[in-house]
Motif scaffolding. Sequence first.
Motif, short mmCIF file in Angstrom:
data_model
loop_
_atom_site.label_atom_id
_atom_site.label_comp_id
_atom_site.label_asym_id
_atom_site.label_seq_id
_atom_site.Cartn_x
_atom_site.Cartn_y
_atom_site.Cartn_z
N VAL A 104 1.08 -1.17 -0.02
CA VAL A 104 -0.04 -0.05 0.00
C VAL A 104 0.94 1.16 -0.24
N GLU A 105 2.11 1.11 1.01
CA GLU A 105 2.61 2.30 0.97
C GLU A 105 3.48 2.39 -0.40
N MET A 106 4.07 1.34 -0.88
CA MET A 106 4.95 1.33 -2.19
C MET A 106 4.10 1.88 -3.17
N GLY A 107 2.90 1.54 -3.38
CA GLY A 107 1.96 2.00 -4.42
C GLY A 107 1.26 3.40 -4.38
N THR A 108 1.48 4.03 -3.29
CA THR A 108 1.09 5.38 -3.08
C THR A 108 2.15 6.45 -2.49
N ALA A 109 3.37 5.98 -2.53
CA ALA A 109 4.45 6.85 -2.13
C ALA A 109 4.61 7.82 -3.14
N GLU A 110 5.07 9.17 -3.03
CA GLU A 110 5.46 9.99 -3.91
C GLU A 110 6.98 10.02 -3.64
N TYR A 111 7.86 10.15 -4.79
CA TYR A 111 9.13 10.14 -4.76
C TYR A 111 9.70 10.77 -6.04
N ASP A 112 11.07 11.07 -5.87
CA ASP A 112 11.79 11.66 -6.98
C ASP A 112 12.64 10.94 -7.66
N ILE A 113 12.35 10.51 -8.91
CA ILE A 113 13.03 9.41 -9.51
C ILE A 113 14.48 9.83 -10.23
N THR A 114 14.90 11.35 -9.74
CA THR A 114 16.28 11.97 -10.46
C THR A 114 16.85 11.85 -9.13
N ARG A 115 16.72 11.59 -7.89
CA ARG A 115 17.62 11.51 -6.81
C ARG A 115 17.73 10.37 -6.15
N TYR A 116 18.76 10.14 -5.35
CA TYR A 116 18.85 8.74 -4.81
C TYR A 116 17.68 8.59 -3.95
N GLN A 117 17.09 7.55 -3.80
CA GLN A 117 15.84 7.18 -3.11
C GLN A 117 16.23 7.19 -1.39
N PRO A 118 15.56 8.02 -0.83
CA PRO A 118 15.71 8.20 0.65
C PRO A 118 14.98 7.14 1.76
N VAL A 119 14.00 6.64 1.01
CA VAL A 119 13.04 5.53 1.56
C VAL A 119 13.08 4.17 0.87
N LEU A 120 13.67 3.10 1.26
CA LEU A 120 13.59 1.73 0.57
C LEU A 120 12.73 0.91 1.54
N TYR A 121 12.32 -0.33 0.78
CA TYR A 121 11.48 -1.28 1.49
C TYR A 121 12.34 -2.36 1.51
N CYS A 122 12.48 -3.08 2.61
CA CYS A 122 13.44 -3.93 2.92
C CYS A 122 12.77 -5.15 3.35
N ALA A 123 13.12 -6.18 2.39
CA ALA A 123 12.56 -7.64 2.73
C ALA A 123 13.09 -8.36 3.71
N ARG A 124 12.60 -9.21 4.46
CA ARG A 124 13.50 -10.15 5.28
C ARG A 124 14.22 -11.29 4.84
N SER A 125 13.66 -11.62 3.74
CA SER A 125 14.03 -12.89 2.71
C SER A 125 13.78 -12.71 1.32
N ILE A 126 14.51 -13.52 0.52
CA ILE A 126 13.96 -13.61 -1.03
C ILE A 126 12.45 -14.35 -0.83
N SER A 127 12.17 -15.20 0.06
CA SER A 127 10.74 -15.81 0.08
C SER A 127 9.98 -14.77 0.44
N GLU A 128 10.14 -13.91 1.39
CA GLU A 128 9.08 -12.80 1.72
C GLU A 128 9.00 -11.99 0.36
N ILE A 129 10.01 -11.85 -0.53
CA ILE A 129 9.74 -11.05 -1.64
C ILE A 129 8.69 -11.78 -2.49
N GLU A 130 8.95 -13.07 -2.68
CA GLU A 130 8.02 -13.94 -3.41
C GLU A 130 6.53 -13.80 -2.96
N ASP A 131 6.62 -13.87 -1.21
CA ASP A 131 5.25 -14.04 -0.88
C ASP A 131 4.57 -12.64 -0.88
#
Length: 296
Positions: A246-273
Amino acid sequence: MFTEAQLYSPVTRTGDGDVMVHLSDEHPGVRDPEYRARRNAIAAKALDYRPGDPLPRIDYTDQEQQVWRIVCAELRVKHDKYACCEVRDAGAMLNLPTDHIPQLDEVCTGLAPLTGFGYAPAAGLVPLRQFFGSFADRIFHSTQYIRHHSAPLYTPEPDAVHEIIGHGTQIASRRFADIYETVGAAVARLETDRALKFLADVFWFSMEFGVVREHDEIRCYGAGLLSSYGEIEEFRHARLRPLNVVEMGTAEYDITRYQPVLYCARSISEIEDVIGGFFAEMDDETPDRAVRSTHN
């Protein structure tokens, strides 16, 4: 919201058939007539391509090959230090050449036995529906131009380094390639532009700029980080948040700069799930449900 068009130099074709790539005034190659002519010629080959044709081959110059060699040498060190195991293992299996820029058919030959993915040429921006939708057929649309030689470790737009080293290495992983295919299947269900943009934003914060915790360290798996000499050094200083589509799909961000907020998975399995599961289930009502959930 994701505004991908800002990442690409517009490409136009005149009634006489001449192709022009419109570089911004800040582009490192904007005042180099030879580079601009090269960009126009490479873009023309992509525009002339039709599915089923042999993939266009580019006669890269020695200067362009040297840029590739410099970037490969630098990124190899950084991948060893900062990329997750899944990406490093996939990269080893794909085994991209470091002494020359691979032609797209070379990349296809390497990917086919690993994940069945293939590449198609792109002159520049590919419409979102076509770009993401092609993942269902395991096709990735790739530019073929290379960044300007004056700044080999920087590019203001996706080039062959990003498309081949970033995305190619990522989709050499069967687990990530399966997520890409799920994205393509989702696009086939979506009718609204709003839902398509929501999908693109989640993709941005995952497959482009995703990070994962591995052995008590933060490692990257996103193609945007894997191909960025600068940002791959800086992403560990970003504010990390757990996966939240929900946050990832609605966040506002600047694509021309380094991203100040990133979403961190606990594992590859969590990315899949979480990420793969989201793409597998999303529909046109997803953005509205996301907004409602933030107000409850």
